[in-house]
Design a protein around this motif. Structure first.
Motif, PDB file in Angstrom:
ATOM      1  N   TRP A   1       0.858  -1.194   0.000  1.00 52.17           N
ATOM      2  CA  TRP A   1       0.000   0.000   0.000  1.00 52.17           C
ATOM      3  C   TRP A   1       0.887   1.234   0.000  1.00 52.17           C
ATOM      4  O   TRP A   1       1.862   1.296   0.751  1.00 52.17           O
ATOM      5  CB  TRP A   1      -0.892  -0.001   1.237  1.00 52.17           C
ATOM      6  CG  TRP A   1      -1.867   1.131   1.325  1.00 52.17           C
ATOM      7  CD1 TRP A   1      -3.165   1.133   0.911  1.00 52.17           C
ATOM      8  CD2 TRP A   1      -1.624   2.439   1.868  1.00 52.17           C
ATOM      9  NE1 TRP A   1      -3.748   2.358   1.147  1.00 52.17           N
ATOM     10  CE2 TRP A   1      -2.822   3.182   1.737  1.00 52.17           C
ATOM     11  CE3 TRP A   1      -0.515   3.061   2.440  1.00 52.17           C
ATOM     12  CZ2 TRP A   1      -2.931   4.498   2.162  1.00 52.17           C
ATOM     13  CZ3 TRP A   1      -0.609   4.377   2.862  1.00 52.17           C
ATOM     14  CH2 TRP A   1      -1.820   5.078   2.719  1.00 52.17           C
ATOM     15  N   ARG A   2       0.563   2.222  -0.831  1.00 52.97           N
ATOM     16  CA  ARG A   2       1.342   3.460  -0.878  1.00 52.97           C
ATOM     17  C   ARG A   2       0.417   4.663  -1.003  1.00 52.97           C
ATOM     18  O   ARG A   2      -0.631   4.595  -1.657  1.00 52.97           O
ATOM     19  CB  ARG A   2       2.300   3.489  -2.079  1.00 52.97           C
ATOM     20  CG  ARG A   2       3.483   2.545  -1.998  1.00 52.97           C
ATOM     21  CD  ARG A   2       4.479   2.850  -3.111  1.00 52.97           C
ATOM     22  NE  ARG A   2       5.555   1.852  -3.172  1.00 52.97           N
ATOM     23  CZ  ARG A   2       5.531   0.815  -3.983  1.00 52.97           C
ATOM     24  NH1 ARG A   2       4.525   0.639  -4.814  1.00 52.97           N
ATOM     25  NH2 ARG A   2       6.535  -0.047  -3.980  1.00 52.97           N
ATOM     26  N   THR A   3       0.848   5.769  -0.416  1.00 53.90           N
ATOM     27  CA  THR A   3       0.188   7.034  -0.689  1.00 53.90           C
ATOM     28  C   THR A   3       0.558   7.493  -2.100  1.00 53.90           C
ATOM     29  O   THR A   3       1.498   6.983  -2.716  1.00 53.90           O
ATOM     30  CB  THR A   3       0.622   8.129   0.294  1.00 53.90           C
ATOM     31  OG1 THR A   3       2.028   8.395   0.104  1.00 53.90           O
ATOM     32  CG2 THR A   3       0.376   7.701   1.740  1.00 53.90           C
ATOM     33  N   GLN A   4      -0.173   8.482  -2.581  1.00 60.21           N
ATOM     34  CA  GLN A   4       0.261   9.172  -3.784  1.00 60.21           C
ATOM     35  C   GLN A   4       1.602   9.853  -3.493  1.00 60.21           C
ATOM     36  O   GLN A   4       2.027   9.951  -2.337  1.00 60.21           O
ATOM     37  CB  GLN A   4      -0.781  10.239  -4.153  1.00 60.21           C
ATOM     38  CG  GLN A   4      -0.861  11.363  -3.124  1.00 60.21           C
ATOM     39  CD  GLN A   4      -1.994  12.323  -3.362  1.00 60.21           C
ATOM     40  OE1 GLN A   4      -2.960  12.321  -2.630  1.00 60.21           O
ATOM     41  NE2 GLN A   4      -1.887  13.143  -4.391  1.00 60.21           N
ATOM     42  N   VAL A   5       2.267  10.327  -4.525  1.00 60.60           N
ATOM     43  CA  VAL A   5       3.471  11.120  -4.326  1.00 60.60           C
ATOM     44  C   VAL A   5       3.040  12.480  -3.777  1.00 60.60           C
ATOM     45  O   VAL A   5       2.237  13.185  -4.391  1.00 60.60           O
ATOM     46  CB  VAL A   5       4.260  11.283  -5.635  1.00 60.60           C
ATOM     47  CG1 VAL A   5       5.465  12.187  -5.420  1.00 60.60           C
ATOM     48  CG2 VAL A   5       4.716   9.921  -6.151  1.00 60.60           C
ATOM     49  N   ILE A   6       3.571  12.846  -2.623  1.00 61.82           N
ATOM     50  CA  ILE A   6       3.162  14.059  -1.925  1.00 61.82           C
ATOM     51  C   ILE A   6       4.232  15.134  -2.094  1.00 61.82           C
ATOM     52  O   ILE A   6       5.411  14.894  -1.819  1.00 61.82           O
ATOM     53  CB  ILE A   6       2.955  13.765  -0.419  1.00 61.82           C
ATOM     54  CG1 ILE A   6       1.939  12.629  -0.228  1.00 61.82           C
ATOM     55  CG2 ILE A   6       2.502  15.017   0.316  1.00 61.82           C
ATOM     56  CD1 ILE A   6       1.965  12.027   1.160  1.00 61.82           C
ATOM     57  N   ASP A   7       3.831  16.301  -2.568  1.00 60.80           N
ATOM     58  CA  ASP A   7       4.758  17.412  -2.755  1.00 60.80           C
ATOM     59  C   ASP A   7       5.006  18.087  -1.411  1.00 60.80           C
ATOM     60  O   ASP A   7       4.092  18.643  -0.801  1.00 60.80           O
ATOM     61  CB  ASP A   7       4.155  18.413  -3.741  1.00 60.80           C
ATOM     62  CG  ASP A   7       5.082  19.592  -4.032  1.00 60.80           C
ATOM     63  OD1 ASP A   7       6.208  19.634  -3.489  1.00 60.80           O
ATOM     64  OD2 ASP A   7       4.675  20.481  -4.804  1.00 60.80           O
ATOM     65  N   ILE A   8       6.252  18.042  -0.933  1.00 58.11           N
ATOM     66  CA  ILE A   8       6.596  18.681   0.341  1.00 58.11           C
ATOM     67  C   ILE A   8       7.636  19.782   0.142  1.00 58.11           C
ATOM     68  O   ILE A   8       8.255  20.247   1.102  1.00 58.11           O
ATOM     69  CB  ILE A   8       7.117  17.653   1.360  1.00 58.11           C
ATOM     70  CG1 ILE A   8       8.383  16.951   0.836  1.00 58.11           C
ATOM     71  CG2 ILE A   8       6.036  16.632   1.700  1.00 58.11           C
ATOM     72  CD1 ILE A   8       9.082  16.096   1.892  1.00 58.11           C
ATOM     73  N   SER A   9       7.808  20.211  -1.102  1.00 57.45           N
ATOM     74  CA  SER A   9       8.889  21.153  -1.424  1.00 57.45           C
ATOM     75  C   SER A   9       8.687  22.536  -0.807  1.00 57.45           C
ATOM     76  O   SER A   9       9.649  23.294  -0.680  1.00 57.45           O
ATOM     77  CB  SER A   9       9.026  21.282  -2.945  1.00 57.45           C
ATOM     78  OG  SER A   9       7.812  21.746  -3.533  1.00 57.45           O
ATOM     79  N   ASN A  10       7.468  22.878  -0.429  1.00 59.99           N
ATOM     80  CA  ASN A  10       7.211  24.203   0.132  1.00 59.99           C
ATOM     81  C   ASN A  10       7.358  24.260   1.643  1.00 59.99           C
ATOM     82  O   ASN A  10       7.028  25.280   2.260  1.00 59.99           O
ATOM     83  CB  ASN A  10       5.798  24.665  -0.248  1.00 59.99           C
ATOM     84  CG  ASN A  10       5.663  24.956  -1.731  1.00 59.99           C
ATOM     85  OD1 ASN A  10       6.614  25.410  -2.376  1.00 59.99           O
ATOM     86  ND2 ASN A  10       4.504  24.677  -2.289  1.00 59.99           N
ATOM     87  N   TYR A  11       7.845  23.175   2.248  1.00 60.40           N
ATOM     88  CA  TYR A  11       7.941  23.108   3.702  1.00 60.40           C
ATOM     89  C   TYR A  11       9.381  22.819   4.121  1.00 60.40           C
ATOM     90  O   TYR A  11      10.056  21.985   3.507  1.00 60.40           O
ATOM     91  CB  TYR A  11       7.014  22.021   4.247  1.00 60.40           C
ATOM     92  CG  TYR A  11       5.571  22.288   3.912  1.00 60.40           C
ATOM     93  CD1 TYR A  11       4.757  23.010   4.774  1.00 60.40           C
ATOM     94  CD2 TYR A  11       5.033  21.861   2.706  1.00 60.40           C
ATOM     95  CE1 TYR A  11       3.436  23.285   4.460  1.00 60.40           C
ATOM     96  CE2 TYR A  11       3.710  22.128   2.379  1.00 60.40           C
ATOM     97  CZ  TYR A  11       2.914  22.844   3.259  1.00 60.40           C
ATOM     98  OH  TYR A  11       1.610  23.114   2.932  1.00 60.40           O
ATOM     99  N   ALA A  12       9.817  23.496   5.158  1.00 62.76           N
ATOM    100  CA  ALA A  12      11.187  23.292   5.650  1.00 62.76           C
ATOM    101  C   ALA A  12      11.366  21.855   6.126  1.00 62.76           C
ATOM    102  O   ALA A  12      12.350  21.196   5.792  1.00 62.76           O
ATOM    103  CB  ALA A  12      11.495  24.273   6.778  1.00 62.76           C
ATOM    104  N   THR A  13      10.413  21.371   6.935  1.00 62.62           N
ATOM    105  CA  THR A  13      10.414  19.977   7.378  1.00 62.62           C
ATOM    106  C   THR A  13       8.979  19.498   7.473  1.00 62.62           C
ATOM    107  O   THR A  13       8.043  20.295   7.603  1.00 62.62           O
ATOM    108  CB  THR A  13      11.079  19.802   8.760  1.00 62.62           C
ATOM    109  OG1 THR A  13      10.352  20.561   9.733  1.00 62.62           O
ATOM    110  CG2 THR A  13      12.530  20.230   8.737  1.00 62.62           C
TER     111      THR A  13
END
Length: 216
Positions: A107-119
């Motif tokens: 089971w996997r999530t979609q690819v999540i964009d986290i580029s706008n967050y420091a952590t």
């Protein structure tokens, strides 16, 4: 403006900036509790190497590349009760359930964009009902910018309330499952996926996942 008023203004502005930063730090980037998705996923038989993507596009499930899922009574899907354990019910309502998948199902999530967050921090709940053996496993991992890191690797019973490992449906560990929260914190990058790989080979072995979350 005198120095006293200046200090007051600086304190007010600093407090406002701190509050804004705190609110941003608590932004939910991704969440999934499987609400309204009853029976979404795989119901056997399923050929090897198949992929089911949820209608909301937020997660997918893959069958083992070679073997798949044999039996029509077996599945990797959203459930609202515990198959084979009478009146026992899931502690959190709808959850994603693995039942006798024969070989590892992923089971996997979609690819999540986290580029706008420091952590970012991730979390998900896992629990199992039944009696798992040493040949069974539940692996929780994340994939950060294409690199996979395992958070936990569990075999045997991992949510048995009294520690007996009993396979009886009357055992406290089965009737009242313990929910374990798996977490990873301080992740930084561009893309993130959460992955859960389950391998069980009996209809009485029922691992679950629920309340998947990524917070920035």
């Amino acid at each position: 403006m005198n120095s006293r008023h200046l200090r007051t203004c600086i304190l007010l502005v600093s407090g406002l900036l701190f509050t804004m930063a705190s609110l941003k730090a608590q932004t939910t980037i991704y969440s999934e509790d499987f609400s309204g998705q009853l029976l979404q996923g795989f119901t056997g038989p399923v050929a090897g190497g198949q992929t089911f993507t949820s209608p909301n596009g937020k997660w997918s499930i893959n069958s083992d590349p070679t073997q798949g899922i044999f039996d029509a009574n077996d599945h990797a899907r959203v459930e609202d009760n515990v198959v084979g354990f009478g009146s026992t019910t899931l502690p959190t309502g709808l959850a994603f359930q693995f039942r006798d998948v024969d070989e590892p199902a992923t089971w996997r999530t979609q690819v999540i964009d986290i580029s706008n967050y420091a952590t970012v921090n991730l979390s998900l709940d896992i629990f199992e009902i039944g009696s798992l053996e040493s040949s069974d496993s539940t692996v929780v991992a994340y994939i950060l910018d294409g690199v996979r890191t395992v958070i936990s690797f569990r075999t045997d019973d991992y949510s048995d309330a009294d520690g007996t490992g009993s396979s009886s449906s009357s055992d406290p560990g089965n009737v009242n499952p313990i929910i374990i929260s798996e977490t990873a914190t301080g992740l930084s990058g561009s893309t993130l996926q959460i992955e859960v790989v389950v391998d069980v080979n009996s209809s009485s072995e029922l691992p679950h996942i629920d309340n998947v979350s990524v917070v920035g």
